[in-house]
Write a protein that holds these residues in place. Structure first.
Motif, PDB file in Angstrom:
ATOM      1  N   LEU A  24       0.812  -1.223   0.000  1.00 52.70           N
ATOM      2  CA  LEU A  24       0.000   0.000   0.000  1.00 52.70           C
ATOM      3  C   LEU A  24       0.845   1.272   0.000  1.00 52.70           C
ATOM      4  O   LEU A  24       0.420   2.302  -0.516  1.00 52.70           O
ATOM      5  N   LYS A  25       2.029   1.201   0.620  1.00 54.57           N
ATOM      6  CA  LYS A  25       2.856   2.417   0.697  1.00 54.57           C
ATOM      7  C   LYS A  25       3.967   2.416  -0.358  1.00 54.57           C
ATOM      8  O   LYS A  25       4.905   3.214  -0.288  1.00 54.57           O
ATOM      9  N   GLN A  37      -3.913   4.135   0.623  1.00 52.28           N
ATOM     10  CA  GLN A  37      -5.090   3.347   1.010  1.00 52.28           C
ATOM     11  C   GLN A  37      -5.808   2.798  -0.221  1.00 52.28           C
ATOM     12  O   GLN A  37      -5.566   3.246  -1.348  1.00 52.28           O
ATOM     13  N   ILE A  38      -6.693   1.848   0.016  1.00 52.96           N
ATOM     14  CA  ILE A  38      -7.644   1.412  -0.991  1.00 52.96           C
ATOM     15  C   ILE A  38      -9.027   1.888  -0.532  1.00 52.96           C
ATOM     16  O   ILE A  38      -9.224   2.098   0.679  1.00 52.96           O
ATOM     17  N   GLU A  50     -10.560   7.857  -2.514  1.00 55.39           N
ATOM     18  CA  GLU A  50     -11.696   8.195  -1.647  1.00 55.39           C
ATOM     19  C   GLU A  50     -12.984   7.607  -2.230  1.00 55.39           C
ATOM     20  O   GLU A  50     -13.448   8.025  -3.294  1.00 55.39           O
TER      21      GLU A  50
END
Ligand SMILES: N[C@@H](CCC(=O)N[C@@H](CS)C(=O)NCC(=O)O)C(=O)O
Length: 195
Positions: A24-25, A37-38, A50
């Protein structure tokens, strides 16, 4: 699930690309979402993060997630914001407390304070919903978002204190589009277990 459900409601085919927690990062994912983020979303014109922004784009591009008239549309969008901005924050706080604070001496007191903030929101939401089927006339992205936010309370017994909200969530998850989205999401977990 939020984005999948919205895509299923409008009948828009989609591909899913999984991002493992450990990636993720990574810079490649941070380029899509600076918070790492997902979910993220990509079409030929735009990359978004978002869940609210992604579903708002789908509301603008397709029919099936909001009424066509300007007022009805604005009110559907208003309920999306209410779900994300007014109802969800104390629910996220409760999740965090249950995940990270159970060993603290003040956990019980903090949990009770957060729960009171949640029930203040649900008292108001339940009063608005009354015996309506959906938050406004017809099902919209506002209902979709609110159902998904309330589902975060599964297992706490809080929504069950409000029979009309529990029935609202049950109506949401009984929709064919929700069930297709859920089955697809579940398949991902089943595949990852056997992989
Ligand atoms: N406000 C964001 C929240 C997204 C979010 O919380 N994603 C979680 C998974 S559902 C995540 O990626 N968590 C990993 C992290 O924050 O590092 C949205 O609605 O899209």
């Amino acid at each position: 699930m939020r984005v999948r459900w919205a895509l299923e409601e409008i009948g828009q085919p989609y591909d899913v690309s999984l991002v493992p927690m450990a990636r993720l990062k990574d810079p490649s994912h941070l380029a899509r979402n600076p918070f790492g983020q997902i979910p993220t979303y990509e079409d030929s014109d735009v990359t978004l993060f978002e869940s609210g922004a992604i579903i708002l784009l789908l509301v603008q591009q397709h029919s099936g997630l909001a009424p066509k008239d300007a007022e009805g549309r604005a009110r559907a969008i208003m309920w999306m914001f209410a779900a994300l901005n007014t109802v969800e924050p104390p629910i996220v706080e409760l999740e965090q407390a249950d995940l990270t604070e159970t060993d603290k001496s003040w956990y019980g007191e903090h949990r009770a304070a957060i729960t009171a903030r949640i029930t203040a929101r649900l008292d108001a939401l339940s009063a608005w919903l009354g015996d309506r089927e959906w938050l406004e006339g017809a099902f919209s992205a506002g209902d979709l978002m609110m159902v998904m936010v309330l589902r975060r309370l599964d297992g706490t017994g809080i929504v069950e204190q409000y029979p009309n909200l529990a029935a609202f969530v049950a109506r949401g998850v009984a929709r064919a589009a929700y069930r297709r989205a859920f089955a697809a999401q579940l398949a991902v977990f089943e595949e990852s277990k056997t992989a």
